[in-house]
Scaffold this motif. Structure first.
Motif, mmCIF file in Angstrom:
data_model
loop_
_atom_site.group_PDB
_atom_site.id
_atom_site.type_symbol
_atom_site.label_atom_id
_atom_site.label_comp_id
_atom_site.label_asym_id
_atom_site.label_seq_id
_atom_site.Cartn_x
_atom_site.Cartn_y
_atom_site.Cartn_z
ATOM 1 N N VAL A 199 0.833 -1.195 0.000
ATOM 2 C CA VAL A 199 0.000 0.000 0.000
ATOM 3 C C VAL A 199 0.871 1.249 0.000
ATOM 4 C CG1 VAL A 199 -1.627 1.333 1.387
ATOM 5 C CG2 VAL A 199 -1.962 -1.120 1.097
ATOM 6 N N ALA B 110 1.335 4.161 -2.987
ATOM 7 C CA ALA B 110 1.182 5.592 -2.772
ATOM 8 C C ALA B 110 2.427 6.330 -3.269
ATOM 9 C CB ALA B 110 0.942 5.876 -1.292
ATOM 10 N N VAL C 202 -11.758 -9.068 19.995
ATOM 11 C CA VAL C 202 -13.181 -9.348 19.815
ATOM 12 C C VAL C 202 -13.317 -10.349 18.670
ATOM 13 C CG1 VAL C 202 -15.423 -8.349 19.281
ATOM 14 C CG2 VAL C 202 -13.722 -7.003 20.513
ATOM 15 N N LEU D 23 -15.223 -11.697 15.758
ATOM 16 C CA LEU D 23 -16.322 -11.258 14.891
ATOM 17 C C LEU D 23 -17.032 -12.428 14.245
ATOM 18 C CD1 LEU D 23 -14.855 -8.183 13.027
ATOM 19 C CD2 LEU D 23 -16.402 -8.230 14.969
ATOM 20 N N GLN E 293 -29.364 -17.292 2.452
ATOM 21 C CA GLN E 293 -30.639 -17.399 3.166
ATOM 22 C C GLN E 293 -31.770 -16.646 2.461
ATOM 23 O OE1 GLN E 293 -29.636 -16.097 7.031
ATOM 24 N NE2 GLN E 293 -29.506 -13.933 6.517
ATOM 25 N N LYS F 174 -14.723 -0.626 18.200
ATOM 26 C CA LYS F 174 -14.837 -1.513 19.368
ATOM 27 C C LYS F 174 -15.422 -0.716 20.524
ATOM 28 C CE LYS F 174 -11.234 -3.289 21.746
ATOM 29 N NZ LYS F 174 -10.060 -4.150 21.960
ATOM 30 N N PRO G 83 -15.849 -6.391 25.333
ATOM 31 C CA PRO G 83 -16.059 -5.408 24.258
ATOM 32 C C PRO G 83 -16.783 -6.028 23.065
ATOM 33 C CG PRO G 83 -13.751 -6.061 24.402
ATOM 34 C CD PRO G 83 -14.443 -6.680 25.563
ATOM 35 N N VAL G 84 -17.554 -5.204 22.362
ATOM 36 C CA VAL G 84 -18.250 -5.682 21.168
ATOM 37 C C VAL G 84 -17.904 -4.758 20.006
ATOM 38 C CG1 VAL G 84 -20.216 -6.732 22.327
ATOM 39 C CG2 VAL G 84 -20.274 -4.298 21.786
ATOM 40 N N MET G 85 -18.033 -5.302 18.786
ATOM 41 C CA MET G 85 -17.850 -4.462 17.614
ATOM 42 C C MET G 85 -19.205 -3.864 17.253
ATOM 43 S SD MET G 85 -14.713 -4.424 16.871
ATOM 44 C CE MET G 85 -14.757 -3.539 15.306
ATOM 45 N N ARG H 100 -13.084 2.306 21.254
ATOM 46 C CA ARG H 100 -11.699 1.947 20.972
ATOM 47 C C ARG H 100 -10.867 2.281 22.203
ATOM 48 N NH1 ARG H 100 -8.516 4.150 15.865
ATOM 49 N NH2 ARG H 100 -7.088 2.425 15.486
ATOM 50 N N ASP H 101 -9.982 3.289 22.157
ATOM 51 C CA ASP H 101 -9.176 3.577 23.346
ATOM 52 C C ASP H 101 -9.549 4.895 23.991
ATOM 53 O OD1 ASP H 101 -7.723 1.226 22.799
ATOM 54 O OD2 ASP H 101 -6.586 2.333 21.281
ATOM 55 N N LEU I 101 -4.795 3.941 -4.365
ATOM 56 C CA LEU I 101 -4.771 3.410 -3.010
ATOM 57 C C LEU I 101 -4.438 4.545 -2.042
ATOM 58 C CD1 LEU I 101 -2.944 -0.012 -3.217
ATOM 59 C CD2 LEU I 101 -5.263 0.428 -2.453
ATOM 60 N N PRO I 102 -5.140 4.657 -0.928
ATOM 61 C CA PRO I 102 -4.790 5.682 0.048
ATOM 62 C C PRO I 102 -3.461 5.324 0.706
ATOM 63 C CG PRO I 102 -6.509 4.268 0.911
ATOM 64 C CD PRO I 102 -6.279 3.838 -0.498
ATOM 65 N N GLU I 103 -2.766 6.350 1.175
ATOM 66 C CA GLU I 103 -1.447 6.143 1.726
ATOM 67 C C GLU I 103 -1.491 5.249 2.961
ATOM 68 O OE1 GLU I 103 1.764 9.508 2.512
ATOM 69 O OE2 GLU I 103 0.469 9.769 0.763
ATOM 70 N N GLN J 101 -4.196 2.913 5.204
ATOM 71 C CA GLN J 101 -5.538 2.353 5.202
ATOM 72 C C GLN J 101 -6.373 2.909 6.336
ATOM 73 O OE1 GLN J 101 -5.837 -1.930 5.174
ATOM 74 N NE2 GLN J 101 -7.070 -1.537 3.368
ATOM 75 N N PRO K 42 -34.744 -13.907 8.201
ATOM 76 C CA PRO K 42 -33.508 -13.230 8.595
ATOM 77 C C PRO K 42 -33.228 -12.015 7.711
ATOM 78 C CG PRO K 42 -33.025 -15.168 7.291
ATOM 79 C CD PRO K 42 -34.510 -15.095 7.414
#
Lengths: 407, 440
Positions: free
Chosen positions: A154, A158, A261, A263, A277, B103, B113-115, B175-176, B240-242, B244, B392
């Protein structure tokens, strides 16, 4: 059996006859198209993925954190996963078939093209071909020294540093044939952005993670890039190992870093089940509608048949008195129904064709194969005959003595 | 007279229970199937902001370098354009919108923690879209520009974490970063989740995901970009971005801009503003083309994205065709029923009833069948919607019968049975009394 008297009788009951015909025609048209759509959905659900589905499990973890030891941790994870008994291959990958999340890129065959030739998904991850159980049919797999780290690629892109960008790729058979029809793809070059890639291998099949357009479902490439994104494909030795391996793998990964976590933690079979589904629900609904339609149509024929029989009791009595056998009467009503059904089916075929044309325009369905027409016809003939049997038997049971009453 | 006809209808219906049953069943099944699918259609194709949607617009300019003016602009904006347009404040209200996976944890509760998805917007979002508050209020403009670590949470999340209590002032960890809760929403479920609709034209009719629930956590736009830096997702990029997930000044489009324009003159003014902006950016060399701007109203934007899933539309057509078959069935059966009573009708005619009387009587009977069919059809619709809720699909929880569709159910049942009754009734009132009486 003489058809002419039946026709002349029907001519005197135009409205009733017309109603039966129209009902059969509508039913025929709807059922042909519904069954066609059901088959389309079933074909979709049976789509080949190109990976060893019954032995593969997939784990997705969030937020290993963009820390510097991300790569080291991935290596640690992979080493730990390999230790689990029953595990044959592991890979840290970027996407999985039926996973619904994908990275895609336009492919050009010539740098001067303004528009891409096609859009393909990019699978990457060291050891991906082996860990997914994908079958290589031509050329070779990607070599260890060809792999580069994804984040470095990546950064190189760039900075427009072509040296740090992969220059080999493995593609699917479908994609190879689309790009170079009738030729071997090995050694050929394609372009992503302005970077050339040489095809070194071809796999039999590898379906993309999310499918918008069924005709492009197999346009996939495998890139020589290492991933450290917390997505692991694990190939087990036997399908029976999957549940145990999945549990053990989760325990191991949690042990390495309890703050992650989870996923996704699925077998590929489950992933496929979830992916289709909507198709399954739609097919189920259509089956329900078809059954309901056939029942309603059959009941309609029973109702009108009974009415006809009741109305013609006296004529039936007269015919019986004049020497017609029970079988003659039975045949009369059966033939009558057969005639009406035939006209209805003919009309229904035209409508089915028309509806199919409409669906082709608005829902991008393909043309309905001709086989649906005779099958639909036979089905409705059978339903018609079954439905009319009851009233016809009642008609045949009318005694000749009715003729002598109150005439 | 109506009472007498109803009495006659009841007697006649009781005489032949099987035939009556078949007719009621046909109407009920047809109505049940079509009302189920129409209710779903109605819920999915409705206006998510009734009374306000005509003032809400989605702004687009096109920074994509290889595009020409004849192409559709990208569905979202690049950072530079979005910030320029937003900070110009030319509309009555304006908000930037971006979602990102994050998170979420709650340090006090000690739950794992959950996403979840984080929605980051500017303060106008709440008054603009009429978002209802249970406790607290949106953050201020000052909070926005100070990048304050604050958040508004959904009723769902408040129930889950704080058992529905007033949680204003409590803390969440995204997150933090720790963020202070300043507002809790009332249950809010726009259908579709209009502010994040985009890319529908690439979805090939598979658009059920537009009907998901709104995000559980909403932060100020600028704070969101800082808290969750590195986790943002582009709609698309031309390079592409420098880095991510870090998309400020990247060659990517990833932000939505909604504006509220209260008067037609302002709409025209804003269109001019967008065109001028694009022209200016082209002059500066940042855009390669300038004629490609759009300002669609909310409903136009939803139409453009084809938000109603094609499967749902197909189901609605199918159900209507099914109702049609059921109606033809009922016409046939009613015809059989009325003509069978030619003798009775002839007696009434001979005793002085006019054709109109016979016609009315037949229609009352047809209407009675429709009404009974409607009741069963309504029950079947409830069953059908229950089945939809078991599916669903993201819109499953929306599938309920509202009063309007309840009334439509009965109107449809009555209307279709009367329609089915017209032809048989016409035939019945043309029965020749003399001929029939002789055969009695």
């Amino acid at each position: 059996m003489d058809i002419l008297p039946i026709l002349s009788t029907l001519r005197r009951h135009k409205i009733t006859a017309f109603l039966v015909i129209i009902e059969i025609a509508l039913t025929c048209a709807i059922i042909c198209n519904a069954v066609f759509i059901i088959n389309q959905r079933i074909d979709r659900m049976n789509m080949q993925s190109g990976v060893d589905e019954h032995r593969l499990v997939y784990i997705e973890l969030a937020d290993i954190g963009a820390s510097k030891d991300e790569k080291a941790r991935t290596l640690e994870d992979l080493a730990a996963l390999r230790q689990i008994s029953g595990v044959e291959q592991v890979a840290s990958i970027n996407e999985i078939p039926f996973g619904n999340s994908s990275s895609n890129s336009g492919i050009k065959l010539d740098l001067k093209q303004r528009l891409s030739t096609l859009n393909a998904t990019m699978y990457s991850g060291e050891n991906l071909v082996k860990a997914m159980g994908t079958q290589l049919i031509e050329g070779r797999d990607l070599l260890p020294d060809e792999y580069m780290d994804f984040d470095q690629v990546v950064r190189a892109a760039a900075a427009k540093d072509a040296k740090q960008i992969p220059h080999v790729v493995v593609i699917t058979q479908t994609m190879a044939q689309r790009l170079w029809p009738g030729q071997s793809a090995l050694g050929k070059q394609l372009y992503i952005s302005e970077y050339p890639l040489t095809v070194v291998g071809v796999v039999r099949e590898l379906v993309r993670p999310s499918i918008w357009d069924d005709s492009a479902k197999s346009y996939s490439m495998i890139m020589p890039m290492r991933e450290a994104d917390g997505r692991y494909a694990i190939l087990t030795r036997t399908p029976g190992d999957r549940e145990r391996v999945l549990a053990a793998a989760l325990a191991k990964l949690k042990e390495i870093n309890p703050r992650r976590v989870v996923l996704k933690k699925v077998t590929l079979d489950d992933l496929r089940h979830d992916f289709f589904q909507n198709d399954r629900a739609m097919a189920g609904l259509l089956v329900g509608v078809c059954v309901a339609l056939l029942i309603v149509t059959a009941l309609g024929i029973v109702g009108l048949g009974s009415f006809w029989v009741a109305q013609r009791r006296r004529q039936i009595g007269v015919r019986r008195a004049l020497g017609a056998t029970r079988r003659n009467i039975l045949n009369y009503f059966q033939t009558e129904n057969f005639l009406l059904a035939t006209i209805g089916i003919a009309l229904g075929m035209l409508m089915a064709y028309g509806i199919n044309l409409l669906l082709m325009v608005h829902y991008e369905l393909p043309r309905m194969p001709a086989i649906y027409f005779p099958v639909g016809a036979v089905l409705l003939w059978i339903i018609g005959q079954l439905a009319v049997l009851g009233p016809a038997l009642r008609a045949a049971a009318v005694p000749p003595v009715v003729a002598t009453r109150s005439v | 007279m109506l009472g007498y006809y109803l009495d006659l209808a009841a007697r006649s219906l009781r005489r032949n229970k099987v035939l009556t049953g078949l007719m009621v069943l046909a109407i009920a099944v047809g109505i049940g199937a079509s009302m189920t699918t129409l209710t779903v259609m109605h819920l999915l194709s409705g206006d998510p902001l009734p009374g306000r949607s005509q003032h809400i617009y989605y702004a687009q300019v096109d920074a994509y370098p290889t595009h020409k003016d004849d192409a559709e602009p990208m569905d979202m904006l690049d950072y530079q354009s979005a910030m320029d347009l937003w900070s110009a404040r030319r509309a009555d209200r304006q908000t930037l919108v971006v979602e990102s996976p994050v998170k979420l944890s709650q340090p006090e509760a000690g739950t794992p923690p959950v996403m979840t998805t984080l929605l980051s917007v500017t303060p106008d979002f709440f008054p603009m879209f009429d978002v209802p508050f249970q406790y607290g209020a949106p953050w201020s403009e000052a909070d926005e520009s100070a990048r304050a670590r604050v958040a508004v949470i959904s009723d769902d999340l408040n129930q889950k974490l704080f058992a529905g209590a007033d949680s204003v002032g409590r803390t969440l960890r995204l997150r933090d970063s720790d963020v202070r809760i300043v507002g809790v929403l009332k249950p809010w479920r726009p259908s579709p989740q209009f502010y994040s609709v985009r890319g529908g034209r690439f979805a090939d009719g598979d658009t059920a995901d537009f009907y998901g629930k709104p995000e559980d956590v909403i932060t100020p736009f600028a704070s969101g970009l800082e808290i969750n830096d590195g986790n943002f997702q582009q709609f698309t990029c031309w390079h592409l971005p420098e880095r991510q997930g870090h998309l400020q000044n990247s060659p990517c489009v990833w932000l939505g801009l909604w504006v509220q324009l209260d008067a037609p003159a302002k709409v025209a003014g804003y269109r001019r503003f967008l065109a001028d902006y694009a022209a200016q950016q082209m002059a500066l060399g940042r855009f390669t083309h300038a004629g490609n701007t759009r300002l669609r109203s909310l409903m136009e934007w939803l139409d453009f994205n084809g938000v109603v899933p094609s499967d749902v539309r197909l189901q609605a057509w199918l159900a209507l065709a099914f109702l049609l078959v059921c109606l033809f069935n009922t016409v046939g059966l009613l015809l059989a029923k009325f003509l069978r009573r030619s003798g009775e009708i002839s007696v009434r005619r001979a005793l002085g009833a006019s054709r109109r009387d016979v016609f009315a009587q037949c229609l009352v009977e047809a209407g009675t069948i429709g009404l009974i069919g409607g009741i069963f059809g309504w029950l079947l619709t409830l069953v059908g919607l229950w089945l939809v809720r078991q599916q669903p699909v993201p819109y499953a929880d929306l599938a309920h019968l509202d009063t309007r569709m309840f009334l439509v159910t009965f109107t449809a049942a009555l209307g279709s049975s009367l329609l089915a009754g017209v032809l048989p009734a016409l035939r019945a009132c043309r029965v020749a009394p003399a001929l029939q009486l002789k055969t009695l």
